[in-house]
Design an enzyme around this catalytic site. Structure first.
Site, mmCIF file in Angstrom:
data_model
loop_
_atom_site.group_PDB
_atom_site.id
_atom_site.type_symbol
_atom_site.label_atom_id
_atom_site.label_comp_id
_atom_site.label_asym_id
_atom_site.label_seq_id
_atom_site.Cartn_x
_atom_site.Cartn_y
_atom_site.Cartn_z
ATOM 1 N N GLY A 12 48.780 15.223 48.774
ATOM 2 C CA GLY A 12 47.447 14.960 48.228
ATOM 3 C C GLY A 12 47.537 14.725 46.729
ATOM 4 N N ARG A 13 46.433 14.927 46.027
ATOM 5 C CA ARG A 13 46.427 14.657 44.580
ATOM 6 C C ARG A 13 47.429 15.519 43.826
ATOM 7 N NH1 ARG A 13 40.187 15.145 43.117
ATOM 8 N NH2 ARG A 13 40.441 16.865 44.570
ATOM 9 N N MET A 14 47.571 16.762 44.227
ATOM 10 C CA MET A 14 48.526 17.646 43.555
ATOM 11 C C MET A 14 49.949 17.372 44.032
ATOM 12 S SD MET A 14 47.199 19.844 41.304
ATOM 13 C CE MET A 14 48.120 21.378 41.328
ATOM 14 N N ASN A 69 46.944 28.079 46.911
ATOM 15 C CA ASN A 69 46.219 29.245 46.374
ATOM 16 C C ASN A 69 46.055 30.313 47.447
ATOM 17 O OD1 ASN A 69 45.736 28.608 43.628
ATOM 18 N ND2 ASN A 69 44.125 27.176 44.223
ATOM 19 N N SER A 94 48.899 25.525 38.244
ATOM 20 C CA SER A 94 47.717 25.116 37.495
ATOM 21 C C SER A 94 48.049 23.861 36.696
ATOM 22 C CB SER A 94 47.269 26.241 36.547
ATOM 23 O OG SER A 94 46.126 25.846 35.811
ATOM 24 N N LYS A 125 47.910 34.144 39.667
ATOM 25 C CA LYS A 125 47.085 32.926 39.741
ATOM 26 C C LYS A 125 45.632 33.274 40.065
ATOM 27 C CE LYS A 125 46.475 28.414 39.812
ATOM 28 N NZ LYS A 125 45.408 28.065 40.729
ATOM 29 N N HIS A 177 44.184 34.339 36.873
ATOM 30 C CA HIS A 177 44.056 33.109 36.092
ATOM 31 C C HIS A 177 42.794 32.349 36.495
ATOM 32 C CE1 HIS A 177 45.551 29.058 34.640
ATOM 33 N NE2 HIS A 177 44.861 28.675 35.694
ATOM 34 N N ASN A 178 42.589 32.177 37.808
ATOM 35 C CA ASN A 178 41.416 31.447 38.289
ATOM 36 C C ASN A 178 40.130 32.178 37.952
ATOM 37 O OD1 ASN A 178 42.986 29.427 39.331
ATOM 38 N ND2 ASN A 178 42.774 30.038 41.466
ATOM 39 N N GLU A 196 39.407 31.494 34.344
ATOM 40 C CA GLU A 196 39.043 30.086 34.145
ATOM 41 C C GLU A 196 37.653 29.774 34.691
ATOM 42 O OE1 GLU A 196 40.592 25.625 35.524
ATOM 43 O OE2 GLU A 196 41.671 27.425 36.153
#
Length: 312
Positions: free
Chosen positions: A9-11, A94, A120, A188, A191-192, A195
């Protein structure tokens, strides 16, 4: 170094492209053949099935799953059946860190290694790099270090910490081995939380600014909000509103929540007054002591002594 990437996908596709630009050998697989073809055109090795995918990887294999957390378990089960002892599976999504601990224990019984990596960087990571928070066995993480280093932003992405000297460590490069299995996705998660909390605070502040003075506007009534009742002055236009000092004026009631000042008020059209009650008698006289700006106006006999009105 060779790496197998499942999930383009995009990542996943951008990460694979960044790794190939750094000189790594990528074997790629996705349920959508067009995504595979796109990376093959850039130099990757494509596979049309999981069996073909695994067969194209040299041992000890390293397989990176870049798929939504909800589908990690079924895909992991399909891949694990095709792997051999000593191979490693990396979950870069995730996932919940408790799931990482469970998966690592399950794979350990088959002689397989498991590494959880919180990633990230979003769609900009292909050019800027990806911050990575890694959980897993030390020896396995060290073996995969060339992959993590190539994905990371690098020390040149920002000025070094004042006083830092010598060879940059992982943290300065933009990635970190945080601890055993589960530690990567735990960090993470924190972190999320920071954010998204920060973004929510920005959004709330911008929303407040966008709706500044909303109380002065007429809008549809609903069950969740209320409008402050106002008294609108109806009079001749004046360059500067004239506010009476100790003078009798007539107040005419038009609706249960709106009052209109009589033309003898001597106040310019468009001036608004707010009061904290709907119980204005009709008609009624009030004596106002006027002040400019947002200062208080005392209504000596308007709704009884001491009822405040404010001009905006």
């Amino acid at each position: 170094m060779q790496l197998g990437m499942i999930g383009l996908g995009r990542m996943g596709s951008n990460m694979a492209e960044r790794l190939m630009k750094a000189g790594h050998d990528l074997v790629v697989y996705d349920s959508h053949p067009t995504a595979v073809k796109a990376l093959v055109s850039l130099g990757g090795t494509g596979a049309g099935s999981l069996q073909e995918f695994v067969s194209r990887l040299s041992t000890p294999r390293a397989v990176w799953l870049m798929v939504p957390a909800a589908v990690v378990d079924p895909i992991l089960a399909d891949v694990a059946r095709l792997l051999a002892p000593g191979d490693t599976v990396i979950d870069g999504g995730n996932s919940y860190y408790h799931d990482d601990i469970r998966r690592a224990e399950e794979l350990k019984g088959k002689g397989l290694h498991y590494v959880d990596v919180g990633v990230s960087g979003g769609v900009w990571g292909k050019e800027r790099g990806y911050c990575q928070m890694i959980g897993g066995e030390g020896a396995v993480v060290r073996r995969l270090d060339p992959i993590f280093r190539a994905l990371a932003p690098g020390v040149g992405a920002a000025p070094r910490t004042p006083g830092a000297v010598g060879e940059p460590d992982q943290a300065e490069e933009g990635y970190l081995h945080c601890g055993p299995n589960g530690a990567g996705h735990f960090v993470k998660m924190v972190h999320n939380g920071i954010e998204y909390g920060l973004m929510a605070a920005y959004a709330e502040g911008l929303n407040v600014l966008r709706h500044a003075n909303v109380g002065l506007k007429t809008h549809a009534a609903d069950a969740e909000t209320t409008q402050t009742p106002t008294i609108h002055a109806r009079a001749k236009h004046h360059a500067k509103p004239k506010e009476p000092e100790g003078r009798q004026i007539t107040v005419h009631k038009s609706t249960p929540s709106w009052l209109t000042l009589g033309p003898d008020a001597g106040v310019g059209a468009g001036n608004s007054y707010v009061t904290d009650t709907f119980n204005q008698p009709s008609p009624v006289e009030g004596t106002f002591s006027g002040y400019r700006g947002r200062e208080r106006l005392d209504a000596n006999r308007f709704n009884g002594p001491g009822v405040p009105l404010f001009r905006f």
